[in-house]
Scaffold this active site. Structure first.
Site, PDB file in Angstrom:
ATOM      1  N   LYS A  32       0.655  -1.177  -0.329  1.00  0.00           N
ATOM      2  CA  LYS A  32       0.219   0.500   0.192  1.00  0.00           C
ATOM      3  C   LYS A  32       1.169   0.762   0.027  1.00  0.00           C
ATOM      4  O   LYS A  32       0.947   2.259  -0.421  1.00  0.00           O
ATOM      5  CB  LYS A  32      -0.600   0.603   1.061  1.00  0.00           C
ATOM      6  N   THR A  33       2.292   1.259   0.567  1.00  0.00           N
ATOM      7  CA  THR A  33       2.840   2.376   0.844  1.00  0.00           C
ATOM      8  C   THR A  33       3.121   2.277  -0.761  1.00  0.00           C
ATOM      9  O   THR A  33       3.637   3.706  -1.133  1.00  0.00           O
ATOM     10  CB  THR A  33       3.907   2.300   1.499  1.00  0.00           C
ATOM     11  N   ASP A 224      -1.511   7.852   4.649  1.00  0.00           N
ATOM     12  CA  ASP A 224      -0.705   6.649   5.197  1.00  0.00           C
ATOM     13  C   ASP A 224      -1.430   6.584   6.250  1.00  0.00           C
ATOM     14  O   ASP A 224      -1.782   6.921   7.248  1.00  0.00           O
ATOM     15  CB  ASP A 224       0.159   6.449   4.677  1.00  0.00           C
ATOM     16  N   GLU A 225      -1.160   4.959   6.367  1.00  0.00           N
ATOM     17  CA  GLU A 225      -1.454   4.784   7.935  1.00  0.00           C
ATOM     18  C   GLU A 225      -3.605   5.027   8.473  1.00  0.00           C
ATOM     19  O   GLU A 225      -2.890   5.633   9.574  1.00  0.00           O
ATOM     20  CB  GLU A 225      -0.483   4.446   8.885  1.00  0.00           C
ATOM     21  N   GLN A 255      -4.646  -3.464  11.574  1.00  0.00           N
ATOM     22  CA  GLN A 255      -3.361  -3.576  12.233  1.00  0.00           C
ATOM     23  C   GLN A 255      -3.446  -2.106  12.982  1.00  0.00           C
ATOM     24  O   GLN A 255      -3.138  -1.082  12.827  1.00  0.00           O
ATOM     25  CB  GLN A 255      -2.381  -2.685  11.099  1.00  0.00           C
ATOM     26  N   ARG A 618       5.419  -9.619  10.484  1.00  0.00           N
ATOM     27  CA  ARG A 618       6.581  -8.165   9.981  1.00  0.00           C
ATOM     28  C   ARG A 618       7.760  -9.749   9.238  1.00  0.00           C
ATOM     29  O   ARG A 618       8.876  -9.186   8.954  1.00  0.00           O
ATOM     30  CB  ARG A 618       7.208  -7.591  11.411  1.00  0.00           C
TER      31      ARG A 618
END
Ligand code: ATP
Ligand code: MG
Length: 758
Positions: A32-33, A224-225, A255, A618
């Site tokens: 996504k980033t 973002d986020e 998340q 991760r």
């Protein structure tokens, strides 16, 4: 391949959807980033949008910096040079600061207002507490500041606060503090960090022309986020996007791990309702992890009820199963992990073109206090490591403080330690007094503690300091005299209780202070470990061991240290957005992860589960989950029960050396025989949180300080001197005639005396 060709179809769809509201609900590691960076480049490259008209917001300066670099590198690739100079790629706070620098006068500030950091805030609130006669025992500065921050995050001014919560003797004081705090900031032409956000939103509400100006400028907005935005950040975005409606937010509801700081998961869940005509794109391909890791993480997160259902897939092979290992205790757990790392450093798997480096491994834990055992064991087993995002255990302030007390008990000449603790807790010794004392000590060739053992030297102190310093000197001297006869743990507890160090932290009653208490109780565990390993070990041995351990940590320094190849230790919160080839998640036990405090409430448990999901995703190649049958944390040892998250993972993804029933794991680390069946119901642990409270109580009981009630004629035993009879007792001392050693005058409450029946 052009930048667009490197994307998958879904990512491309999101990039090409340049107009209207767009929500990209993208799972962990789904790019996504990466997508967002391409979208910015595409707007400039193909849609003729000026960088001037784009606003991209993220949460950390590091993330903003990285995004700018990635956009610039794409723009360079297509021959448009570094095109982001005029573009706002910023954190929420820095974007707001830039706006307020131009328009703060609308809100009655001068444009050269200052921004107060936490130290400044504390100074202000302390002055207010004094001015308003607020009881600082009931309300610490930290506590009041956290309430004020909470209010600001919810756009509540003092008036709204008191209206909302209702007036009682407690909220009235908070109201007074909040109001006084705001007045001081105003008077000083200052804003705190929360004000930056709040005032920008107020500015938009108050001055339509200003809002219009920024709405016209930022025709394209990206966040973002988004799952971690709070109410006020949401409002900021909403106001700016209202005119053009070109807003693209990227996030993953799975998340969201900052609810405890006001992040509101509803912002992302309600996006379609808030921005009419929103298009939703889900990115479902994960480029980061092997199949087993991804599927196991999905097993866990799918237990959360309040989520939008989505499942990630990967083209990658299934890879190794997730290894679950239940060690005997936390030291055994750390040894197991170190053994695994050393093994993998020597044996390159066929699936990897390159051998492993230490930097390919990360240990992600739930709480900072867990780092201590890893730092120690890794050091001993030749595994270089680095604590990220937080200072290492022995570098923490509170640990340095209490270690300094222990150093002074052992060595009264240690002036560095003395200066460190003389005002911890406060004893009113100012700089001038200290300079004067240092001068005298130098003249007489004494250390500061030695100098102050002389009553005359203390005579120059103020009355308050005199009492405090006399108590300190007597205490340190008494422990020094007895140090070879009392257990180190006794000395440690006595120091915590009798110096008032622990009490000062308890009184602060803040999250920060609670963290410090956890750490000093964790040092208690380190002392217990040491005494188990070296029953004859003395205070000096303990201190020397720690000094060596922390010295070797210091090498290499500076730039070199940054680039040195080391295993990374950090909390799961810090690891968000990062990726590592091999990830270890230790401490999978009920009460630790999920933590006790979260387990009381269903939404608390759900946030812990999201954190577990963040941790697991991760990992790129291999994931280890570990726990310990018995754990000493915060100075309390308990049997543990396995984390409920383990049971949520389908067994087919797990390789558990415990349920396999083999007494030895692959690399020769012992497993706990008594608990070989990994899923057996072990005795339920007591809450470590409650445990922490009871240990504190136990320690604090020592502040009463007089040891057993002794009277003339009582019979006693002393560790070294054996049996004897009490012949004199006063407030501070006991005089005993011992059968073998004769008459001794001892410090009450410190000398290891036990009463026995005549
Ligand atoms: P997180 O949820 O952790 O923030 P993210 O969704 O932002 O993750 P990125 O950091 O953008 O994911 O990408 C994760 C990894 O996948 C990176 O290593 C990135 O280079 C890679 N990646 C992203 N998109 C693609 C693609 N289309 N093809 C191949 N690799 C990709
Ligand atoms: Mg990301």
């Amino acid at each position: 391949m052009t930048y667009l060709e490197r994307l998958n179809d879904k990512q491309k769809e999101a990039v090409l959807q340049t107009e209207g509201p767009l929500l990209v609900l993208a799972g962990a590691g789904s790019g996504k980033t990466s997508m967002m960076t391409c979208r910015i480049a595409y707007l400039i490259d193909k849609c003729g949008v000026s960088p001037w008209n784009i606003l991209a917001v993220t949460f950390t300066n590091k993330a903003a910096g990285e995004m700018r670099e990635r956009v610039d590198s794409i723009l360079e690739e297509i021959g448009r040079g570094a095109g982001t100079q005029n573009m706002w790629i910023a954190t929420f706070h820095s974007a707001c600061l830039r706006i307020l620098r131009v328009h703060a006068d609308v809100l009655g500030y001068d444009k050269d207002f200052v921004v107060y950091d936490t130290t400044d805030q504390k100074t202000v609130i302390k002055a207010v507490i004094k001015e308003q006669n607020i009881d600082d025992k009931k309300f610490s500065a930290q506590y009041l500041l956290s309430i004020i921050s909470d209010c600001k995050e919810k756009c509540m001014d003092p008036e709204k606060y008191i209206k909302t919560v209702g007036e009682d003797f407690r909220t009235k004081d908070i109201y007074k503090a909040y109001k006084g705090y705001e007045a001081t900031l105003r008077k000083n032409n200052a804003m705190d960090f929360d004000d930056l956000l709040l005032n920008t939103v107020r500015l938009f509400e108050r001055d339509e022309a200003v809002l219009l100006k920024y709405q016209n400028r930022f025709k394209y907005i990206m966040v973002d986020e988004y799952q971690d935005t709070n109410t006020i950040q949401y409002k900021f975005v909403k106001y700016l996007a209202e005119a053009n409606n070109n807003i693209c937010v990227v996030g993953d509801d799975d998340q969201c791990i900052y609810e405890w700081r006001g992040a509101d998961i509803r912002n992302i869940l309600d996006f379609e309702r808030d921005f009419k005509g929103a298009k939703v794109i889900k990115l479902e391909q994960n480029y980061r992890s092997y199949g087993n890791i991804l599927d196991a993480a999905h097993c866990v997160i799918s237990h959360n009820r309040g989520r939008k259902d989505k499942k990630l897939w990967t083209e990658k092979e299934a890879g190794e199963k997730i290894k679950y290992h239940r060690a005997e205790d936390e030291r055994d757990e750390a040894r197991y992990i170190a053994t695994e790392i050393n093994f993998r450093m020597k044996h390159k798997p066929d699936s990897r073109p390159e051998p492993f480096k230490f930097g390919n491994f990360a240990v992600l834990y739930r709480t900072n206090a867990q780092s201590r055992v890893f730092e120690e064991i890794f050091g001993r087993m030749g595994v270089p490591c680095k604590v990220v995002g937080n200072v290492g255990f022995y570098d923490r302030k509170e640990i340095k403080d209490v270690m300094s007390y222990l150093r002074l008990v052992q060595n009264p000449k240690d002036d560095v330690a003395f200066e460190r603790i003389i005002n911890e807790p406060k004893r009113g010794m100012g700089d001038k007094t200290m300079e004067k004392l240092k001068g005298w000590a130098a003249e007489r060739n004494l250390s500061l503690l030695e100098l102050l053992q002389d009553d005359a030297a203390r005579g120059s102190l103020s009355a308050k300091s005199y009492t405090a310093v006399t108590d300190l000197v007597n205490l340190l001297t008494a422990y020094h005299d007895e140090m070879d006869d009392i257990a180190i743990l006794e000395i440690y507890d006595g120091i915590l209780a009798k110096t008032g160090y622990l009490k000062a932290l308890q009184d602060a009653n803040t999250v920060e202070a609670e963290g410090r208490i956890e750490n000093i109780l964790e040092l208690r565990s380190a002392i217990e470990d040491f005494q188990k390993e070296m029953p004859e070990g003395r205070l000096q041995d303990f201190l020397e061991g720690k000094a060596l351990a922390s010295d070797s940590d210091k090498l290499p320094e500076g730039e070199e240290a940054e680039n040195a190849d080391k295993v990374l230790l950090m909390t799961m919160h810090t690891a968000k957005g990062l990726e590592f080839p091999v990830v270890f998640m230790p401490g999978l036990e009920q009460g630790l992860f999920p933590g006790w405090r979260a387990m009381d409430r269903e939404d608390g448990l759900e946030e812990e589960r999201r954190l577990c999901y963040v941790g697991m995703t991760r990992a790129k190649e291999k994931l280890f989950l570990t726990g310990a049958c018995m754990r000493t944390l915060y100075g309390k040892t308990d049997f543990t029960k396995e984390s409920c998250f383990l049971n949520e993972i389908d067994k087919k993804y797990l390789d558990s050396d415990i349920s396999a029933g083999t007494p030895r794991s692959d690399f020769g680390t012992r497993t706990a025989t008594a608990f070989r069946d990994g899923y057996a119901e072990n005795p339920a642990p007591k809450s470590p949180f409650k445990g922490m409270v009871s240990v504190q109580r136990e320690v604090m009981a020592k502040s009463a300080g007089n040891g057993p009630d002794l009277a003339v004629g009582d019979h006693v035993t002393h560790v070294k001197f054996g049996r004897g009879e009490v012949i004199e007792v006063d407030a501070k001392t006991v005089t005993v005639v011992f059968e073998s050693e004769g008459r001794k005058k001892l410090a009450r409450g410190i000398a290891p005396l036990k009463k026995i029946e005549g």
